[in-house]
Scaffold this motif. Structure first.
Motif, mmCIF file in Angstrom:
data_model
loop_
_atom_site.group_PDB
_atom_site.id
_atom_site.type_symbol
_atom_site.label_atom_id
_atom_site.label_comp_id
_atom_site.label_asym_id
_atom_site.label_seq_id
_atom_site.Cartn_x
_atom_site.Cartn_y
_atom_site.Cartn_z
ATOM 1 N N SER A 105 6.142 2.054 -11.519
ATOM 2 C CA SER A 105 4.828 2.189 -10.603
ATOM 3 C C SER A 105 4.622 3.295 -9.877
ATOM 4 C CB SER A 105 4.487 0.804 -10.007
ATOM 5 O OG SER A 105 5.468 0.605 -9.250
ATOM 6 N N ALA A 106 5.881 3.855 -9.264
ATOM 7 C CA ALA A 106 5.642 4.732 -8.232
ATOM 8 C C ALA A 106 5.801 5.931 -8.630
ATOM 9 C CB ALA A 106 7.023 4.593 -7.286
ATOM 10 N N PRO A 107 5.632 7.078 -8.095
ATOM 11 C CA PRO A 107 5.580 8.575 -8.450
ATOM 12 C C PRO A 107 6.905 8.866 -9.342
ATOM 13 C CG PRO A 107 4.665 8.617 -6.128
ATOM 14 C CD PRO A 107 5.319 7.045 -6.274
ATOM 15 N N ALA A 108 6.597 9.749 -10.132
ATOM 16 C CA ALA A 108 8.036 9.939 -11.138
ATOM 17 C C ALA A 108 9.135 10.745 -10.361
ATOM 18 C CB ALA A 108 7.216 11.208 -12.148
ATOM 19 N N HIS A 109 8.797 11.305 -8.983
ATOM 20 C CA HIS A 109 9.953 11.955 -8.557
ATOM 21 C C HIS A 109 11.080 11.152 -7.666
ATOM 22 C CE1 HIS A 109 9.004 10.907 -4.210
ATOM 23 N NE2 HIS A 109 7.823 11.081 -4.544
ATOM 24 N N LEU A 110 10.722 9.909 -7.897
ATOM 25 C CA LEU A 110 11.742 8.641 -7.546
ATOM 26 C C LEU A 110 12.626 8.702 -8.374
ATOM 27 C CD1 LEU A 110 9.409 6.020 -5.918
ATOM 28 C CD2 LEU A 110 10.688 7.804 -4.713
ATOM 29 N N LEU A 111 12.382 8.980 -9.717
ATOM 30 C CA LEU A 111 13.551 8.677 -10.589
ATOM 31 C C LEU A 111 14.372 10.110 -10.536
ATOM 32 C CD1 LEU A 111 11.199 8.322 -13.751
ATOM 33 C CD2 LEU A 111 12.892 6.508 -13.119
ATOM 34 N N SER A 112 14.050 11.114 -10.358
ATOM 35 C CA SER A 112 15.034 12.250 -9.717
ATOM 36 C C SER A 112 15.915 11.857 -8.522
ATOM 37 C CB SER A 112 14.187 13.622 -9.375
ATOM 38 O OG SER A 112 13.483 13.983 -10.806
ATOM 39 N N GLU A 113 15.206 11.024 -7.639
ATOM 40 C CA GLU A 113 15.948 10.770 -6.603
ATOM 41 C C GLU A 113 16.943 9.592 -6.839
ATOM 42 O OE1 GLU A 113 15.381 8.286 -2.078
ATOM 43 O OE2 GLU A 113 13.621 9.148 -3.173
ATOM 44 N N MET A 114 16.509 8.738 -7.820
ATOM 45 C CA MET A 114 17.540 7.623 -8.317
ATOM 46 C C MET A 114 18.759 8.381 -9.123
ATOM 47 S SD MET A 114 15.145 4.716 -9.977
ATOM 48 C CE MET A 114 13.702 4.137 -8.892
ATOM 49 N N HIS A 115 18.294 9.467 -9.941
ATOM 50 C CA HIS A 115 19.401 10.188 -10.289
ATOM 51 C C HIS A 115 20.455 10.894 -9.288
ATOM 52 C CE1 HIS A 115 20.863 13.652 -12.863
ATOM 53 N NE2 HIS A 115 21.423 12.819 -13.628
ATOM 54 N N ASN A 116 19.852 11.435 -8.599
ATOM 55 C CA ASN A 116 20.659 12.034 -7.561
ATOM 56 C C ASN A 116 21.446 11.362 -6.678
ATOM 57 O OD1 ASN A 116 19.388 14.471 -8.284
ATOM 58 N ND2 ASN A 116 17.728 14.587 -6.588
ATOM 59 N N LYS A 117 21.021 10.048 -6.736
ATOM 60 C CA LYS A 117 21.968 8.947 -5.847
ATOM 61 C C LYS A 117 22.611 8.125 -6.760
ATOM 62 C CE LYS A 117 19.014 8.622 -1.834
ATOM 63 N NZ LYS A 117 18.295 7.719 -0.983
ATOM 64 N N PRO A 123 0.799 -1.155 -0.033
ATOM 65 C CA PRO A 123 -0.075 -0.111 0.091
ATOM 66 C C PRO A 123 0.797 1.259 -0.188
ATOM 67 C CG PRO A 123 -0.775 -1.519 1.535
ATOM 68 C CD PRO A 123 0.595 -2.054 1.240
ATOM 69 N N PRO A 124 0.370 2.420 -0.531
ATOM 70 C CA PRO A 124 1.159 3.490 -0.584
ATOM 71 C C PRO A 124 1.848 4.083 0.661
ATOM 72 C CG PRO A 124 -0.951 3.754 -1.887
ATOM 73 C CD PRO A 124 -1.007 2.685 -1.208
ATOM 74 N N LEU A 125 1.228 3.994 1.953
ATOM 75 C CA LEU A 125 1.630 4.482 3.203
ATOM 76 C C LEU A 125 2.771 3.515 3.307
ATOM 77 C CD1 LEU A 125 1.166 6.654 5.267
ATOM 78 C CD2 LEU A 125 -0.294 4.852 6.431
ATOM 79 N N GLN A 126 2.695 2.308 3.329
ATOM 80 C CA GLN A 126 3.969 1.589 3.760
ATOM 81 C C GLN A 126 4.964 1.688 2.846
ATOM 82 O OE1 GLN A 126 2.587 -2.526 4.509
ATOM 83 N NE2 GLN A 126 0.813 -2.148 5.473
ATOM 84 N N LEU A 127 4.641 1.624 1.433
ATOM 85 C CA LEU A 127 5.744 1.925 0.665
ATOM 86 C C LEU A 127 6.570 3.272 0.745
ATOM 87 C CD1 LEU A 127 7.331 1.317 -2.189
ATOM 88 C CD2 LEU A 127 5.543 2.496 -3.444
ATOM 89 N N ARG A 128 5.912 4.203 1.117
ATOM 90 C CA ARG A 128 6.537 5.412 1.589
ATOM 91 C C ARG A 128 7.447 5.376 2.777
ATOM 92 N NH1 ARG A 128 1.613 7.986 0.005
ATOM 93 N NH2 ARG A 128 0.817 7.988 2.388
ATOM 94 N N LEU A 129 6.836 4.436 3.654
ATOM 95 C CA LEU A 129 7.768 4.153 5.081
ATOM 96 C C LEU A 129 9.085 3.385 4.640
ATOM 97 C CD1 LEU A 129 7.994 3.841 7.852
ATOM 98 C CD2 LEU A 129 6.539 1.844 7.966
ATOM 99 N N LEU A 130 8.780 2.509 3.640
ATOM 100 C CA LEU A 130 10.012 1.761 3.207
ATOM 101 C C LEU A 130 10.903 2.499 2.309
ATOM 102 C CD1 LEU A 130 11.258 -1.175 3.003
ATOM 103 C CD2 LEU A 130 9.979 -1.440 1.011
ATOM 104 N N LEU A 131 10.567 3.439 1.727
ATOM 105 C CA LEU A 131 11.306 4.373 0.774
ATOM 106 C C LEU A 131 12.275 5.288 1.588
ATOM 107 C CD1 LEU A 131 8.959 5.264 -2.068
ATOM 108 C CD2 LEU A 131 11.144 3.901 -2.136
#
Length: 946
Positions: free
Chosen positions: A139-151, A84-92
């Motif tokens: 499947s997740a929000p697009a901002h995670l791609l920016s996070e991957m790039h920043n990392k 679920p979105p809430l648990q995924l955010r917790l994991l992230l």
């Protein structure tokens, strides 16, 4: 094209098999962590146990035991799709992305040039971690791609994985290597080394295609995310394009760069050295499709990448990369498989055909990107010639012609009901299973969606020439222009807009793609002239935001001018054609591009008549108790009273996107045609398209007006019951996550409606030009309610009033359409006066108004809106001999008001920065000169009349 990202387009995120459960009981034998610490006790609260299990998985990613690392990464790859979105955010929040990137980067870089594969467990862990990152990107929000790039995800991808994939692709296509045996006498260390090497080869061979697909899909997501990431990828363009082309080479059995014979050479006898031909396998089509998607995303609106597909300057040989793409485009069927058994070949035939169709569409899209522009290179000219052939057109148009959305939806509903939702995940490849049949329907819908996007860009690209712009082919059968009986329009009624084909609000509940960050930030330098031609293109960014641009470069304008010129030449050359624009026989013209059937086929695809059209995510559930938010409905189903199996959500999303993309393609078709001064269309076709487009716009606006944000609705009913600490506890328990998800779904619904309004208004504008312009002998019927609808509902609507490029586009198109409606033959004096007064109200009455007035519904808020209002007003009253001129313009005192507005218009135009927007400022100065000259001209007429 400037990359369309509507839920990552045709990405199908395949859930990796979950080898380890996240929650649930733990066997007593496994009561310790790998580091010796105790596992959480069984009596622990659910939330605390969930957190402890998540932390355990992350700890296992760093385990010294390779099997444990692989199991943890495989589990996470599946969990990121199912949590679920809430648990995924917790994991992230626990730095999941950073830890996965560490595992991806764990492969030794020296193996890129070595003959031996990486260690088995390191490779397996890296592949599964790539799978988890891929699933997040899909499947997740697009901002995670920016996070991957920043990392720094690109560092291991480009320095390790791309070279390794390129190195081992020929090995994978060749025969399996023989088992390594330790030299005799064998020592324990030598045996272990041989076993490790054999295991590494086995892991590489079993996992290579998954490894390739994970890497390609992740690159694909990154390439279409935003321009910052694209600039970083451009530094590795040679490696990215080279790998994608290598996979495409391998998919069609061409000879690879290592010089090994392709499997197509089998049967030709012995090789030159007398040895038997080497038996080779072929790249699986699903991997080739991922490579083509990556290549398409990378070259779209990215000229620096184009040179990688072309022959070097000064070369006299045709580009091998383009040769591969043209070979795929020109092959109706996939090459026969040499490795599959007869039974498996029979069961996989349909899937192969679907994947090959998608591969051909993508090849067309990549070649179209190369063909656009003004390049005179021999390679590019050859590509243009190929894209202009009927065979190339049919790659896209045949999909449009054969589309049967209602049939697909009915079949999808039937097979979804047969899926056992309680069954464990299975890797079964039975093509007759319900899951396989549903996946096939999804794949077909996604291919059609992709074809519509590329067709839309193609129609705006200028690649088609005059031979393709001839009217051709009549729709077969049909008394109501090729649509079904339930889609016909009763032409005897003219309730409003000259059209009784107005759809019920339930037929037009429109949905969405995500917000475009550039729209939130306002109009950018390159976007100020976005509505100059009305063409819908898609910008590379975080979302599938349709953007109307006047062209980001002179090349775009030149392409559109060329396309308009070819439409003119067709009309001029065809002196014998009936002036009503009735279509010629298709056999006589030999063209399929602008056949009468194409607009009506696109129109049929744009109408939401299926049960799965425009539904929110909350409509898909296996529980009968789940209630819809009441925002969406269609003619076939009311989402407030019906729920569908969750398995249908992907198909519904694809069907919905098809409706929007078909309307956008129709927009580009009619806007492009309208630029040809003498281009004409069949009057029945124009009327059908005009009425239906107005109906779609009305349905979207009516549905949007009833929209209530979930947060507002919830606060109205439960706000009094959640206060203080109890409210905070409820939110922490997951209520806030559910509410946020509902808000996002509702926002998507609104965005879809906005897309339909913008594209629909482009179609309306194009129809008014083609159907009202006397030089085209159009016979468009415009009802009396059209003008009030455009002025009172479309222009001041929230979508149009938004200070975004899309809002500006809607207003510009409404103004343009009104300008033509107001000067049609037989227009009433009252209607003309209403339009004239409205256009006049958009001009600032004085310099003070430019500074103080901020109401977008009363005064033009942007330069493009102001310039369109000036043009439309001047055209409306340019002919002083019209019946309405004296009672409306002269006696109505419009000249005096127009004269007073000159000062305000001049002040508004001076605010356009010449250095930043030279072309826009030049166009604005020209409009100002026209306005001043028009005022003087009408004053002179008054003096003569006196």
């Amino acid at each position: 094209m400037g990359k369309v990202r509507h839920r990552k387009r045709t990405r199908e995120a395949r859930v990796a098999a979950t080898a380890q459960p996240l929650t649930g009981s733990t066997p007593a034998a496994d009561s310790k962590h790998h580091d010796g610490t105790d596992l959480p006790p069984q009596g622990m609260k659910k939330g605390a146990r969930r957190d402890a299990d998540m932390q355990q998985l992350l700890d296992q990613l760093k385990s010294q035991d390779g099997r444990e690392r692989t199991m943890a990464s495989a589990t996470l790859a599946g969990l990121v799709l199912s949590l679920p979105p809430l648990q995924l955010r917790l994991l992230l929040s626990k730095n999941l992305i950073g830890q996965l990137i560490e595992r991806v980067a764990a492969l030794p870089t020296t193996d890129a040039a070595a003959a031996t594969p990486p260690p088995s467990h390191d490779l397996a862990t890296a592949i599964e971690s790539l799978g988890a990152l891929r699933n997040l990107a899909v499947s997740a929000p697009a901002h995670l791609l920016s996070e991957m790039h920043n990392k720094r995800i690109l560092t291991p991808l480009t320095a390790v994985h791309l070279p390794l994939l390129n190195r081992f692709l020929p090995v994978q296509l060749g025969p399996a290597p023989a088992q390594v045996k330790p030299s005799m006498p064998a020592t324990p260390a030598a045996r272990r080394a041989a076993e490790d090497l054999n295991e590494a080869h086995d892991t590489l061979r079993r996992s290579f295609w998954d490894w390739a697909e994970n890497t390609l899909t992740l690159l694909w997501c990154l390439a279409e995310s935003n321009t910052k990431i694209l600039a970083s990828l451009n530094q590795h363009a040679t490696a990215i394009v080279g790998l994608c082309v290598a996979f495409l080479h391998g998919a069609i059995d061409l000879e690879l760069e290592d010089g090994q014979a392709a499997s197509g050479d089998k049967g030709k006898g012995k090789q030159a050295n007398g040895a038997a031909p080497t038996k080779r396998s072929r790249v699986p089509l699903y991997v080739a499709v991922a490579a083509a998607q990556t290549l398409h995303a990378f070259v779209s609106s990215n000229p620096p990448a184009h040179s990688q597909l072309l022959s070097p300057p000064g070369s006299y040989t045709f580009s091998p990369a383009l040769s591969v793409l043209l070979s795929i485009l020109s092959s109706p069927t996939a090459p026969p498989s040499s490795s599959a058994s007869s039974s498996s070949a029979s069961s996989a035939a349909a899937e192969t055909a679907e994947e090959w169709a998608q591969l051909r569409v993508l090849a067309f899209g990549v070649l179209l990107e190369i063909a656009k522009g003004r390049s005179k290179r021999r390679d590019v000219e050859t590509v243009r010639e190929q894209l202009r052939t009927d065979e190339a057109q049919e790659v896209l148009l045949e999909l449009v012609k054969r589309a049967e959305l209602s049939k697909a939806v009915e079949e999808g509903k039937a097979v979804a009901g047969q899926i056992d939702t309680t069954a464990l995940p299975s890797r079964s490849t039975d093509a007759s299973s319900p899951k396989a049949r549903l996946a096939s329907l999804e794949r077909q819908a996604q291919t059609l969606q992709l074809a519509l996007e590329i067709l839309s860009e193609w129609l705006a690209s200028g690649v088609p020439d005059s031979a393709l712009l001839a009217n051709a082919g009549e729709i077969e059968g049909a008394e109501n222009d090729g649509l079904g009986d339930d889609e016909g329009v009763d032409r005897e009624e003219e309730e409003w807009g000259g059209a009784s084909g107005m759809m019920d609000v339930e037929d037009d509940e429109m949905l969405a793609s995500d917000d475009d960050e550039r729209e939130k930030d306002g109009v950018e330098a390159a976007g100020v002239k976005q509505e100059a031609d009305g063409i819908i293109r898609r910008r590379r960014g975080d979302t599938p935001e349709p953007v109307v641009r006047g062209g980001d470069s002179d090349d775009d304008d030149a392409m559109l001018d060329d396309l308009a010129a070819t439409a003119d030449s067709d009309a001029d050359d065809d002196d014998d054609e009936d002036l009503t624009g009735e279509p010629m026989n298709g056999a006589e013209s030999g063209s399929v591009l602008l056949a009468t059937s194409l607009p009506l086929q696109l129109l049929a695809l744009s109408r939401p008549i299926t049960a799965l059209s425009f539904l929110p995510a909350t409509a898909f559930t296996d529980s009968d108790t789940t209630k819809s938010n009441g925002l969406i409905g269609t003619s076939a189903v009311d989402a407030s009273t019906a729920a569908f199996p969750a398995a249908l959500s992907t198909l519904s999303e694809a069907i919905t996107t098809i409706h929007v993309r078909a309307l956008e393609a129709l927009n580009n078709l009619y806007v492009t045609l309208s630029r040809g001064k003498k281009a004409r269309r069949d009057s029945k076709e124009l009327q059908e398209v005009f009425e239906t487009a107005l109906g779609l716009v009305q349905g979207a606006l009516d549905a949007a007006s009833k929209y209530v944000p979930p947060a507002t609705a919830e606060s109205a009913t439960t706000g009094a019951g959640k206060k203080g600490k109890s409210g905070a506890v409820a939110a922490a328990a997951g209520g806030s996550g559910t509410q946020k998800q509902q808000e996002e779904e509702a926002d998507e619904v609104q965005e879809r409606r906005r897309e339909v309004v913008m594209a629909g208004m482009g179609v309306v504008w194009g129809c008014t030009i083609l159907g009202i312009d006397p030089e085209r002998s159009g016979k468009l019927v415009v009802g009396p309610d059209t003008t009030p609808f455009l002025i009172q509902h479309v222009y001041p609507s929230p979508f149009a009033a938004a200070q975004t490029p899309a809002g500006e586009a809607i207003r510009v198109r409404a103004i343009g359409a009104l300008g033509w409606v107001g000067r049609r033959q037989g227009v009433s004096k009252d209607e003309n006066a209403q339009i004239g007064r409205f256009l006049l109200s958009l001009l600032p009455a004085s310099r003070v108004a430019v500074v103080t007035n901020s109401a977008p519904s009363t005064v033009a808020a942007t330069p493009d809106i102001l310039l369109e209002a000036i043009d439309s007003f001047i055209d409306l009253y340019a002919d002083e001999e019209r019946d309405y001129d004296v009672p409306v313009f002269r006696q109505g005192g419009m000249l005096q008001e127009l004269d007073k507005s000159v000062q305000g218009v001049r002040a508004a135009i001076k605010k356009i920065d010449k250095s930043k927007f030279p072309e826009l400022r030049a166009r604005a100065d020209g409009n100002l000169n026209n306005l001043v000259a028009f005022v003087q001209y009408r004053k002179d007429i008054l003096k003569v009349k006196r």
